[in-house]
Design a protein around this motif. Structure first.
Motif, short mmCIF file in Angstrom:
data_model
loop_
_atom_site.label_atom_id
_atom_site.label_comp_id
_atom_site.label_asym_id
_atom_site.label_seq_id
_atom_site.Cartn_x
_atom_site.Cartn_y
_atom_site.Cartn_z
N GLN A 1 1.90 -15.88 4.35
CA GLN A 1 0.88 -16.54 3.53
C GLN A 1 0.92 -16.10 2.07
OE1 GLN A 1 -1.04 -19.01 4.97
NE2 GLN A 1 0.39 -18.59 6.65
N GLY A 2 2.00 -15.42 1.70
CA GLY A 2 2.18 -15.06 0.30
C GLY A 2 1.56 -13.73 -0.11
N ILE A 3 1.17 -12.91 0.84
CA ILE A 3 0.61 -11.59 0.52
C ILE A 3 1.76 -10.59 0.46
CG2 ILE A 3 -0.89 -9.73 1.36
CD1 ILE A 3 -2.63 -11.94 2.60
N PRO A 4 1.86 -9.77 -0.59
CA PRO A 4 2.99 -8.85 -0.73
C PRO A 4 3.05 -7.85 0.41
CG PRO A 4 1.30 -8.36 -2.37
CD PRO A 4 0.92 -9.66 -1.73
N ALA A 5 4.25 -7.60 0.92
CA ALA A 5 4.42 -6.68 2.04
C ALA A 5 3.95 -5.28 1.68
CB ALA A 5 5.89 -6.65 2.46
N ASP A 6 4.12 -4.87 0.43
CA ASP A 6 3.76 -3.51 0.03
C ASP A 6 2.25 -3.30 -0.06
OD1 ASP A 6 6.36 -2.68 -0.09
OD2 ASP A 6 6.58 -3.04 -2.25
N ALA A 7 1.47 -4.36 0.15
CA ALA A 7 0.01 -4.18 0.19
C ALA A 7 -0.42 -3.40 1.42
CB ALA A 7 -0.70 -5.53 0.15
N VAL A 8 0.40 -3.43 2.49
CA VAL A 8 0.12 -2.67 3.71
C VAL A 8 1.40 -1.91 4.07
CG1 VAL A 8 -0.56 -2.74 6.13
CG2 VAL A 8 -1.53 -4.38 4.53
N GLN A 9 1.44 -0.63 3.73
CA GLN A 9 2.62 0.19 3.99
C GLN A 9 2.31 1.24 5.06
OE1 GLN A 9 5.11 1.02 0.19
NE2 GLN A 9 2.97 1.00 -0.48
N LEU A 10 3.26 1.43 5.95
CA LEU A 10 3.18 2.48 6.96
C LEU A 10 4.21 3.54 6.59
CD1 LEU A 10 2.02 3.40 9.76
CD2 LEU A 10 3.98 2.22 10.79
N VAL A 11 3.78 4.77 6.42
CA VAL A 11 4.71 5.84 6.05
C VAL A 11 5.81 5.93 7.11
CG1 VAL A 11 4.96 8.32 5.65
CG2 VAL A 11 2.92 7.12 4.81
N PRO A 12 7.08 5.87 6.71
CA PRO A 12 8.17 5.82 7.69
C PRO A 12 8.60 7.18 8.21
CG PRO A 12 9.06 5.63 5.49
CD PRO A 12 7.56 5.68 5.33
N SER A 13 7.83 8.21 7.94
CA SER A 13 8.19 9.57 8.35
C SER A 13 7.01 10.23 9.02
CB SER A 13 8.62 10.39 7.13
OG SER A 13 8.71 11.77 7.44
N GLN A 14 7.29 11.08 10.02
CA GLN A 14 6.25 11.85 10.69
C GLN A 14 6.22 13.30 10.22
OE1 GLN A 14 4.87 8.66 11.93
NE2 GLN A 14 3.84 10.47 12.73
N ASP A 15 6.95 13.59 9.15
CA ASP A 15 6.92 14.93 8.57
C ASP A 15 5.49 15.31 8.21
OD1 ASP A 15 7.16 17.23 7.02
OD2 ASP A 15 8.93 16.52 5.94
N ARG A 16 5.01 16.43 8.72
CA ARG A 16 3.63 16.84 8.47
C ARG A 16 3.36 17.10 7.00
NH1 ARG A 16 1.75 20.77 13.48
NH2 ARG A 16 2.09 19.25 15.15
N ALA A 17 4.41 17.38 6.25
CA ALA A 17 4.23 17.62 4.82
C ALA A 17 3.80 16.36 4.08
CB ALA A 17 5.52 18.18 4.21
N ILE A 18 4.00 15.19 4.72
CA ILE A 18 3.56 13.93 4.11
C ILE A 18 2.06 13.97 3.87
CG2 ILE A 18 3.25 11.46 4.50
CD1 ILE A 18 6.08 12.08 3.81
N VAL A 19 1.31 14.52 4.82
CA VAL A 19 -0.15 14.59 4.67
C VAL A 19 -0.52 15.35 3.42
CG1 VAL A 19 -2.30 15.44 5.70
CG2 VAL A 19 -0.58 14.33 7.14
N GLY A 20 0.10 16.51 3.23
CA GLY A 20 -0.18 17.29 2.03
C GLY A 20 0.17 16.55 0.75
N ALA A 21 1.28 15.81 0.78
CA ALA A 21 1.68 15.05 -0.40
C ALA A 21 0.67 13.94 -0.70
CB ALA A 21 3.07 14.46 -0.21
N MET A 22 0.14 13.32 0.34
CA MET A 22 -0.88 12.28 0.12
C MET A 22 -2.17 12.87 -0.44
SD MET A 22 -0.35 9.82 3.49
CE MET A 22 -1.69 8.70 3.03
N LEU A 23 -2.55 14.04 0.08
CA LEU A 23 -3.81 14.65 -0.34
C LEU A 23 -3.79 15.07 -1.81
CD1 LEU A 23 -4.67 16.89 2.76
CD2 LEU A 23 -5.49 14.59 2.21
N THR A 24 -2.61 15.30 -2.35
CA THR A 24 -2.51 15.74 -3.74
C THR A 24 -1.98 14.66 -4.67
OG1 THR A 24 -0.32 16.69 -3.24
CG2 THR A 24 -2.22 18.16 -3.09
N ALA A 25 -1.94 13.41 -4.19
CA ALA A 25 -1.38 12.31 -4.98
C ALA A 25 -2.43 11.68 -5.89
CB ALA A 25 -0.76 11.27 -4.06
N ALA A 26 -3.15 12.52 -6.63
CA ALA A 26 -4.14 12.01 -7.58
C ALA A 26 -3.42 11.17 -8.63
CB ALA A 26 -4.88 13.16 -8.24
N GLY A 27 -4.04 10.02 -8.96
CA GLY A 27 -3.43 9.10 -9.91
C GLY A 27 -2.61 8.01 -9.23
N LEU A 28 -2.23 8.24 -7.98
CA LEU A 28 -1.53 7.22 -7.20
C LEU A 28 -2.43 6.68 -6.10
CD1 LEU A 28 2.05 8.77 -6.78
CD2 LEU A 28 1.45 6.71 -8.07
#
Length: 424
Positions: free
Chosen positions: A179-206
């Motif tokens: 329906q024309g909605i960009p795929a990147d509007a709903v992204q699933l992180v492709p990694s189960q690395d636990r460090a991803i959580v920490g990176a998300m928690l500190t991603a201020a500005g993003l």
């Protein structure tokens, strides 16, 4: 930090890349007609229904691995999908699509004496990060609510539901893109690395806001480590106080439902407070025991039935998410209020009484996100509040409280319209 072999990127670089893509997609969403968003959600629901076999097969693999890994019964219940639950997920997407678009709604407007028109207008928050465990339905619910409120979303599900989440996400994106909605509007992180959580928690500005959905340890970590605003609740220690003027049949039915309908949800009652003057306490206790619920009580509660075991000090502060219930006998409303204040988590608390004055005092004086009179705490759910799917229950005092749906995923800005005015 080492690079993840699945992505050849460090967690920080991966989150930065996904965050930038999500922010770009969110700007595209702002240009779309709201009806396009609704059509996209309906298309996603249709693809979900068409993908039932693939999604349930993926979930069966997750369930088998989770059982082998010793996941608790409550968490297994949250993880499990069947045709009825998958239908509910698809129906929830249609339900969100049918909700009014909150973006652009005027919250308030003032015509100033100098001719300026000043309005507060709802706008999306931006890019929302969802960190969740076990519940594959969150993949769809979060996507729907974020999109309908004009937000992009970055989803990081738990490893126990990885195949289910991927299958649901694949179906969602297929429907949305059609329906024309960009795929990147709903992204699933492709990694189960636990460090991803920490990176998300500190991603201020993003990432503009984090919503954790999971156990106490996950939420506690998010609240402690986040450098991004967090919308969350830590525990669902929900109480039901049965007042002396409660109707015995209502009290018994509400207690059974509040505890045992689904023990693994955050609105499940964890502590039953029985007024010392309530005449049918023994019947309520007996009904719970005979329904298979383990009861842990104070001395007066244990005296009601020999099958009850003594409660420890920790029991009053425990979210069991199981067929286990703490029971205390209290001397009136004041004692009930004091117990809830000391041990509650500000999630959902209920009173059962035919005395309207007692009910109103309870509703006014209990400081929880949801307070109820003569109803089961299992109604603590966005769908039951008419909000459609929910992103979660918020127990804090700022921004949003209780079931968080579309309006809770918006903020506002001031829009000022003039005709050449300058300030003297």
């Amino acid at each position: 930090m080492t690079a993840d072999p699945a992505t050849a990127e460090t967690p920080e670089l991966l989150v930065a890349r996904l965050g930038q893509a999500g922010r770009a997609a969110q700007r595209e969403l702002a240009r779309l007609d709201p009806e396009i968003m609704a059509q996209g959600l309906r298309a996603a629901a249709a693809v979900l229904r068409a993908s039932e076999s693939a999604i349930l097969a993926a979930n069966a693999q997750d369930m088998a691995a989770a059982k082998a890994g010793g996941l608790s019964p409550a968490m297994l219940d949250r993880l499990r999908l069947d045709p009825a639950r998958l239908a509910d997920i698809a129906n929830a997407l249609d339900g969100v699509a049918a909700l009014p678009d909150p973006v652009g709604a005027i919250i308030s407007q003032d015509h100033r004496p100098n001719g300026l028109v000043m309005a507060r207008v709802r706008i999306p928050i931006g890019l929302i990060g969802i960190i969740y465990e076990s519940r594959p339905n969150v993949t769809a619910d979060a996507a729907a609510l974020c999109l309908r409120s004009g937000n992009a979303v970055l989803l990081r599900g738990g490893s126990e539901a990885v195949l289910s989440n991927r299958a649901i996400h694949l179906a969602l994106v297929k429907g949305l893109v059609s329906q024309g909605i960009p795929a990147d509007a709903v992204q699933l992180v492709p990694s189960q690395d636990r460090a991803i959580v920490g990176a998300m928690l500190t991603a201020a500005g993003l990432i503009d806001m984090i919503v954790p959905r999971g156990g106490k340890s996950l939420v506690a970590r998010v609240q402690a480590d986040a450098r991004v605003p967090v919308l969350a609740h830590l525990d669902g220690i929900c109480h039901t106080y049965v007042h002396s003027a409660a109707d015995p049949d209502k009290a018994q039915a509400i207690a059974l439902n509040a505890k045992l309908r689904r023990t693994g949800i955050c609105g499940s009652m964890e502590t039953l407070l029985l007024d010392s003057q309530f005449p049918a306490s023994q019947a309520v206790v007996s009904a719970l025991l005979e329904a298979g619920c383990e009861l842990r009580g104070d001395a007066r509660a244990c005296a009601l039935d020999s099958r009850m075991v003594p409660a420890s000090a920790a029991d009053w502060d425990t979210e069991y998410l199981d067929a286990i219930l703490s029971v205390a006998v209290v001397d009136g409303l004041e004692a009930a209020l004091a117990h809830i204040e000391q041990h509650g988590s500000h999630h959902t608390d209920a009173v059962v009484s035919e005395d309207a004055g007692i009910c109103e005092r309870f509703l006014a004086e209990v400081d929880s996100a949801i307070v109820m009179a003569n109803a089961s705490t299992q109604f603590a759910d966005g769908g039951e509040f008419g909000l459609g799917a929910e992103i979660g229950i918020a127990t804090g005092r700022l921004h949003a409280r209780g079931p968080v749906a579309l309006e809770g995923l918006t903020t506002y800005k001031w829009v000022v319209r003039g005709n050449g005015q300058i300030r003297p």
